[in-house]
Design a protein around this motif. Structure first.
Motif, PDB file in Angstrom:
ATOM      1  N   GLY A  54      43.489  48.841  26.588  1.00 55.09           N
ATOM      2  CA  GLY A  54      44.956  47.970  26.213  1.00 55.09           C
ATOM      3  C   GLY A  54      45.981  48.385  26.994  1.00 55.09           C
ATOM      4  N   SER A  55      45.643  49.217  28.133  1.00 57.28           N
ATOM      5  CA  SER A  55      46.806  49.601  29.074  1.00 57.28           C
ATOM      6  C   SER A  55      46.739  48.732  30.194  1.00 57.28           C
ATOM      7  CB  SER A  55      46.585  51.018  29.687  1.00 57.28           C
ATOM      8  OG  SER A  55      45.349  51.016  30.271  1.00 57.28           O
ATOM      9  N   ARG A  56      47.778  49.104  31.095  1.00 64.15           N
ATOM     10  CA  ARG A  56      47.994  48.277  32.361  1.00 64.15           C
ATOM     11  C   ARG A  56      46.784  48.873  33.207  1.00 64.15           C
ATOM     12  NH1 ARG A  56      54.237  48.872  33.663  1.00 64.15           N
ATOM     13  NH2 ARG A  56      54.397  48.009  32.094  1.00 64.15           N
ATOM     14  N   ALA A  57      46.713  49.995  33.258  1.00 66.92           N
ATOM     15  CA  ALA A  57      45.560  50.387  34.302  1.00 66.92           C
ATOM     16  C   ALA A  57      44.162  49.585  34.058  1.00 66.92           C
ATOM     17  CB  ALA A  57      45.359  52.055  34.141  1.00 66.92           C
ATOM     18  N   GLN A  58      43.810  49.407  32.779  1.00 66.64           N
ATOM     19  CA  GLN A  58      42.693  48.522  32.476  1.00 66.64           C
ATOM     20  C   GLN A  58      42.742  47.037  33.081  1.00 66.64           C
ATOM     21  OE1 GLN A  58      42.041  47.172  28.496  1.00 66.64           O
ATOM     22  NE2 GLN A  58      39.768  47.564  28.794  1.00 66.64           N
ATOM     23  N   LEU A  59      43.744  46.773  33.072  1.00 66.83           N
ATOM     24  CA  LEU A  59      44.193  45.313  33.645  1.00 66.83           C
ATOM     25  C   LEU A  59      44.149  45.245  35.241  1.00 66.83           C
ATOM     26  CD1 LEU A  59      45.093  42.273  33.323  1.00 66.83           C
ATOM     27  CD2 LEU A  59      47.401  43.273  33.578  1.00 66.83           C
ATOM     28  N   ILE A  60      44.480  46.453  35.850  1.00 65.56           N
ATOM     29  CA  ILE A  60      44.448  46.577  37.199  1.00 65.56           C
ATOM     30  C   ILE A  60      43.073  46.813  37.575  1.00 65.56           C
ATOM     31  CG2 ILE A  60      45.014  48.356  39.117  1.00 65.56           C
ATOM     32  CD1 ILE A  60      47.935  48.756  37.766  1.00 65.56           C
ATOM     33  N   LEU A  61      42.328  47.777  37.118  1.00 69.48           N
ATOM     34  CA  LEU A  61      40.981  47.978  37.098  1.00 69.48           C
ATOM     35  C   LEU A  61      40.211  46.573  37.173  1.00 69.48           C
ATOM     36  CD1 LEU A  61      38.703  50.147  37.940  1.00 69.48           C
ATOM     37  CD2 LEU A  61      38.536  50.262  35.423  1.00 69.48           C
ATOM     38  N   GLY A  62      40.532  45.875  35.916  1.00 67.06           N
ATOM     39  CA  GLY A  62      39.635  44.486  35.826  1.00 67.06           C
ATOM     40  C   GLY A  62      39.887  43.683  37.092  1.00 67.06           C
ATOM     41  N   PHE A  63      41.243  43.613  37.507  1.00 63.20           N
ATOM     42  CA  PHE A  63      41.259  42.768  38.531  1.00 63.20           C
ATOM     43  C   PHE A  63      40.935  43.209  40.099  1.00 63.20           C
ATOM     44  CE2 PHE A  63      45.516  40.964  36.510  1.00 63.20           C
ATOM     45  CZ  PHE A  63      44.842  39.535  36.423  1.00 63.20           C
ATOM     46  N   SER A  64      40.790  44.397  39.962  1.00 63.35           N
ATOM     47  CA  SER A  64      40.067  45.217  41.265  1.00 63.35           C
ATOM     48  C   SER A  64      38.579  44.910  41.358  1.00 63.35           C
ATOM     49  CB  SER A  64      40.189  46.620  41.226  1.00 63.35           C
ATOM     50  OG  SER A  64      41.669  47.123  41.273  1.00 63.35           O
ATOM     51  N   ILE A  65      37.953  44.938  40.207  1.00 63.06           N
ATOM     52  CA  ILE A  65      36.660  44.560  40.068  1.00 63.06           C
ATOM     53  C   ILE A  65      36.326  43.086  40.449  1.00 63.06           C
ATOM     54  CG2 ILE A  65      34.572  44.391  38.511  1.00 63.06           C
ATOM     55  CD1 ILE A  65      35.723  46.896  36.904  1.00 63.06           C
ATOM     56  N   ALA A  66      37.162  42.314  39.887  1.00 68.60           N
ATOM     57  CA  ALA A  66      37.070  40.753  40.172  1.00 68.60           C
ATOM     58  C   ALA A  66      37.175  40.576  41.663  1.00 68.60           C
ATOM     59  CB  ALA A  66      37.889  40.228  39.370  1.00 68.60           C
ATOM     60  N   ALA A  67      38.234  41.335  42.156  1.00 71.00           N
ATOM     61  CA  ALA A  67      38.462  41.148  43.893  1.00 71.00           C
ATOM     62  C   ALA A  67      37.222  41.683  44.345  1.00 71.00           C
ATOM     63  CB  ALA A  67      39.732  41.743  43.939  1.00 71.00           C
ATOM     64  N   LEU A  68      36.754  42.777  44.147  1.00 68.53           N
ATOM     65  CA  LEU A  68      35.529  43.506  45.109  1.00 68.53           C
ATOM     66  C   LEU A  68      34.279  42.326  45.006  1.00 68.53           C
ATOM     67  CD1 LEU A  68      34.231  45.914  46.126  1.00 68.53           C
ATOM     68  CD2 LEU A  68      33.652  46.473  43.975  1.00 68.53           C
ATOM     69  N   PHE A  69      34.052  41.870  43.692  1.00 70.00           N
ATOM     70  CA  PHE A  69      32.858  41.188  43.592  1.00 70.00           C
ATOM     71  C   PHE A  69      33.193  39.663  44.459  1.00 70.00           C
ATOM     72  CE2 PHE A  69      31.443  44.208  40.743  1.00 70.00           C
ATOM     73  CZ  PHE A  69      29.967  44.251  40.888  1.00 70.00           C
ATOM     74  N   MET A  70      34.351  39.527  44.328  1.00 68.44           N
ATOM     75  CA  MET A  70      34.959  37.927  45.002  1.00 68.44           C
ATOM     76  C   MET A  70      34.932  38.111  46.524  1.00 68.44           C
ATOM     77  SD  MET A  70      38.382  35.763  44.907  1.00 68.44           S
ATOM     78  CE  MET A  70      39.308  36.797  45.649  1.00 68.44           C
ATOM     79  N   LEU A  71      35.184  39.264  47.014  1.00 73.59           N
ATOM     80  CA  LEU A  71      34.960  39.483  48.552  1.00 73.59           C
ATOM     81  C   LEU A  71      33.552  39.639  48.756  1.00 73.59           C
ATOM     82  CD1 LEU A  71      37.875  42.038  48.938  1.00 73.59           C
ATOM     83  CD2 LEU A  71      37.943  39.612  49.705  1.00 73.59           C
ATOM     84  N   ALA A  72      32.810  40.352  48.232  1.00 73.72           N
ATOM     85  CA  ALA A  72      31.361  40.398  48.235  1.00 73.72           C
ATOM     86  C   ALA A  72      30.648  39.143  48.277  1.00 73.72           C
ATOM     87  CB  ALA A  72      30.606  41.483  47.262  1.00 73.72           C
ATOM     88  N   SER A  73      30.882  38.359  47.428  1.00 71.29           N
ATOM     89  CA  SER A  73      30.210  37.164  47.442  1.00 71.29           C
ATOM     90  C   SER A  73      30.673  36.030  48.535  1.00 71.29           C
ATOM     91  CB  SER A  73      30.806  36.344  46.090  1.00 71.29           C
ATOM     92  OG  SER A  73      29.957  35.208  45.844  1.00 71.29           O
ATOM     93  N   ALA A  74      32.119  36.419  49.121  1.00 68.54           N
ATOM     94  CA  ALA A  74      32.362  35.587  50.207  1.00 68.54           C
ATOM     95  C   ALA A  74      31.946  36.006  51.348  1.00 68.54           C
ATOM     96  CB  ALA A  74      33.960  35.541  50.343  1.00 68.54           C
ATOM     97  N   LYS A  75      31.416  37.333  51.396  1.00 71.31           N
ATOM     98  CA  LYS A  75      30.907  37.974  52.623  1.00 71.31           C
ATOM     99  C   LYS A  75      29.566  37.516  52.856  1.00 71.31           C
ATOM    100  CE  LYS A  75      30.096  42.351  54.784  1.00 71.31           C
ATOM    101  NZ  LYS A  75      29.917  42.110  56.274  1.00 71.31           N
ATOM    102  N   PHE A  76      28.704  37.712  51.587  1.00 72.29           N
ATOM    103  CA  PHE A  76      27.588  37.727  51.707  1.00 72.29           C
ATOM    104  C   PHE A  76      26.779  36.097  51.656  1.00 72.29           C
ATOM    105  CE2 PHE A  76      27.771  42.209  50.492  1.00 72.29           C
ATOM    106  CZ  PHE A  76      26.852  42.489  51.525  1.00 72.29           C
ATOM    107  N   SER A  77      27.865  35.399  51.184  1.00 70.67           N
ATOM    108  CA  SER A  77      27.597  33.883  50.747  1.00 70.67           C
ATOM    109  C   SER A  77      26.140  33.846  50.170  1.00 70.67           C
ATOM    110  CB  SER A  77      27.917  33.235  51.954  1.00 70.67           C
ATOM    111  OG  SER A  77      27.673  31.790  51.727  1.00 70.67           O
ATOM    112  N   PRO A  78      25.699  34.113  48.865  1.00 71.41           N
ATOM    113  CA  PRO A  78      24.429  34.372  48.566  1.00 71.41           C
ATOM    114  C   PRO A  78      23.687  33.028  48.024  1.00 71.41           C
ATOM    115  CG  PRO A  78      25.749  35.085  46.799  1.00 71.41           C
ATOM    116  CD  PRO A  78      26.637  34.722  48.015  1.00 71.41           C
ATOM    117  N   HIS A  79      24.747  31.989  47.721  1.00 75.06           N
ATOM    118  CA  HIS A  79      24.018  30.846  47.167  1.00 75.06           C
ATOM    119  C   HIS A  79      23.836  29.761  47.947  1.00 75.06           C
ATOM    120  CE1 HIS A  79      26.796  32.535  44.156  1.00 75.06           C
ATOM    121  NE2 HIS A  79      25.996  32.126  43.113  1.00 75.06           N
ATOM    122  N   LYS A  80      22.624  29.173  47.705  1.00 73.35           N
ATOM    123  CA  LYS A  80      22.086  27.829  48.474  1.00 73.35           C
ATOM    124  C   LYS A  80      23.277  26.765  48.603  1.00 73.35           C
ATOM    125  CE  LYS A  80      17.310  28.650  48.010  1.00 73.35           C
ATOM    126  NZ  LYS A  80      16.112  28.008  47.446  1.00 73.35           N
TER     127      LYS A  80
END
Length: 82
Positions: A54-80
């Motif tokens: 319920g804290s702002r830190a949780q929200l920031i952590l959630g956005f950070s995790i999402a951004a990390l995986f989005m960048l990884a997906s863009a870098k590796f482009s895993p989908h056919k």
């Protein structure tokens, strides 16, 4: 042996028939990407519940995790490409 190109035996083909859905959507070089997806889901659904609930830190952590995986997906482009 590369089963997807017909080089595997009957056991390999059976395994591909049963489990191929886990990695057929990914390029050959990133067949492991489903493990990355499971890790992403685990972080969001299990870990996020216990970290700063319920804290702002949780929200920031959630956005950070999402951004990390989005960048990884863009870098590796895993989908056919379709």
């Amino acid at each position: 042996a590369n089963v997807s190109r017909g080089g595997g035996g009957p056991k390999e083909q059976l395994a591909l028939d049963h489990l191929g859905f886990l990695f057929k959507g990914y390029r050959v070089g990133v067949w492991y990407w489903e493990v990355v997806e499971v890790l992403r889901k685990l972080l969001f659904n299990a870990l996020m519940v216990f970290i700063f609930p319920g804290s702002r830190a949780q929200l920031i952590l959630g956005f950070s995790i999402a951004a990390l995986f989005m960048l990884a997906s863009a870098k590796f482009s895993p989908h056919k490409d379709k």
